[in-house]
Scaffold this motif. Sequence first.
Motif, short mmCIF file in Angstrom:
data_model
loop_
_atom_site.label_atom_id
_atom_site.label_comp_id
_atom_site.label_asym_id
_atom_site.label_seq_id
_atom_site.Cartn_x
_atom_site.Cartn_y
_atom_site.Cartn_z
N GLY A 85 82.71 84.59 -28.69
CA GLY A 85 81.62 84.46 -27.73
C GLY A 85 81.35 85.72 -26.93
N CYS A 86 81.92 86.83 -27.33
CA CYS A 86 81.74 88.09 -26.61
C CYS A 86 80.24 88.39 -26.46
CB CYS A 86 82.42 89.22 -27.38
SG CYS A 86 82.15 90.86 -26.70
N PRO A 87 79.79 88.67 -25.24
CA PRO A 87 78.35 88.87 -25.02
C PRO A 87 77.77 90.10 -25.73
CG PRO A 87 79.59 89.23 -22.99
CD PRO A 87 80.55 88.73 -24.01
N VAL A 88 78.60 91.06 -26.13
CA VAL A 88 78.08 92.25 -26.81
C VAL A 88 78.43 92.26 -28.31
CG1 VAL A 88 77.98 93.69 -24.74
CG2 VAL A 88 80.07 93.66 -26.15
N ALA A 89 78.87 91.11 -28.83
CA ALA A 89 79.25 91.04 -30.25
C ALA A 89 78.12 91.47 -31.17
CB ALA A 89 79.72 89.63 -30.61
N GLY A 90 76.90 91.17 -30.81
CA GLY A 90 75.76 91.54 -31.64
C GLY A 90 75.39 93.01 -31.52
N GLU A 91 75.75 93.63 -30.41
CA GLU A 91 75.39 95.04 -30.17
C GLU A 91 76.48 96.03 -30.59
OE1 GLU A 91 73.83 95.69 -26.14
OE2 GLU A 91 73.81 93.49 -25.98
N MET A 92 77.73 95.62 -30.48
CA MET A 92 78.82 96.56 -30.69
C MET A 92 78.83 97.20 -32.08
SD MET A 92 82.81 96.22 -29.59
CE MET A 92 82.41 95.57 -27.98
N PRO A 93 78.54 96.47 -33.16
CA PRO A 93 78.50 97.14 -34.47
C PRO A 93 77.49 98.30 -34.50
CG PRO A 93 78.60 94.79 -34.79
CD PRO A 93 78.38 95.02 -33.31
N GLY A 94 76.37 98.15 -33.82
CA GLY A 94 75.39 99.23 -33.75
C GLY A 94 75.92 100.42 -32.98
N TRP A 95 76.68 100.16 -31.92
CA TRP A 95 77.29 101.25 -31.16
C TRP A 95 78.26 102.04 -32.03
CZ3 TRP A 95 79.10 97.84 -26.46
CH2 TRP A 95 77.98 97.35 -25.78
N VAL A 96 79.04 101.30 -32.83
CA VAL A 96 80.01 101.96 -33.72
C VAL A 96 79.27 102.75 -34.80
CG1 VAL A 96 81.85 101.55 -35.41
CG2 VAL A 96 81.81 100.25 -33.25
N GLU A 97 78.26 102.14 -35.40
CA GLU A 97 77.47 102.82 -36.42
C GLU A 97 76.87 104.11 -35.88
OE1 GLU A 97 73.43 102.14 -39.08
OE2 GLU A 97 74.46 100.39 -38.25
N ASN A 98 76.26 104.05 -34.70
CA ASN A 98 75.65 105.24 -34.11
C ASN A 98 76.68 106.31 -33.83
OD1 ASN A 98 73.11 104.04 -34.14
ND2 ASN A 98 73.25 103.32 -32.04
#
Length: 136
Positions: A85-98
């Motif tokens: 349920g982490c609130p940034v679970a959907g965003e974090m992969p993009g942060w890693v990719e970038n």
Amino acid sequence: MSEDDDKKVVAGIAIEANTPDLHENSGSAIPADELERLTTDIIAAIKTVYDPEIPSDIYEIGLIYKVDIDDDRVVKIVMTVTAPGCPVAGEMPGWVENAVNTVEGVSHVEVEMVFDPPWTPDRLSEEAQVALGWYT
């Protein structure tokens, strides 16, 4: 080339050069010194990404399960979050990719989010445990 030549474990994370069985002088594998540089630079890039709720980078928290470096320099990363349920679970992969896309020599980055096996605090590095005040 042995399997050990293609695989490196750094802080419990398997980092692999996914190369086919090679014949000597085929020239299709990433040279060992270049693979070492890529590995170091990829880890450094991952370490620039922080979980907003934990005062440590996601590498030290143990959110990165696997990093594969293909022969064509595509980097495939398997990661998780501390809780589904982490609130940034959907965003974090993009942060890693970038972050990893900034590494010289990387042609493409693919990040896969998994929840199995689930993250547990035993994946925290000593550095992260100190940052959280958990290290005794």
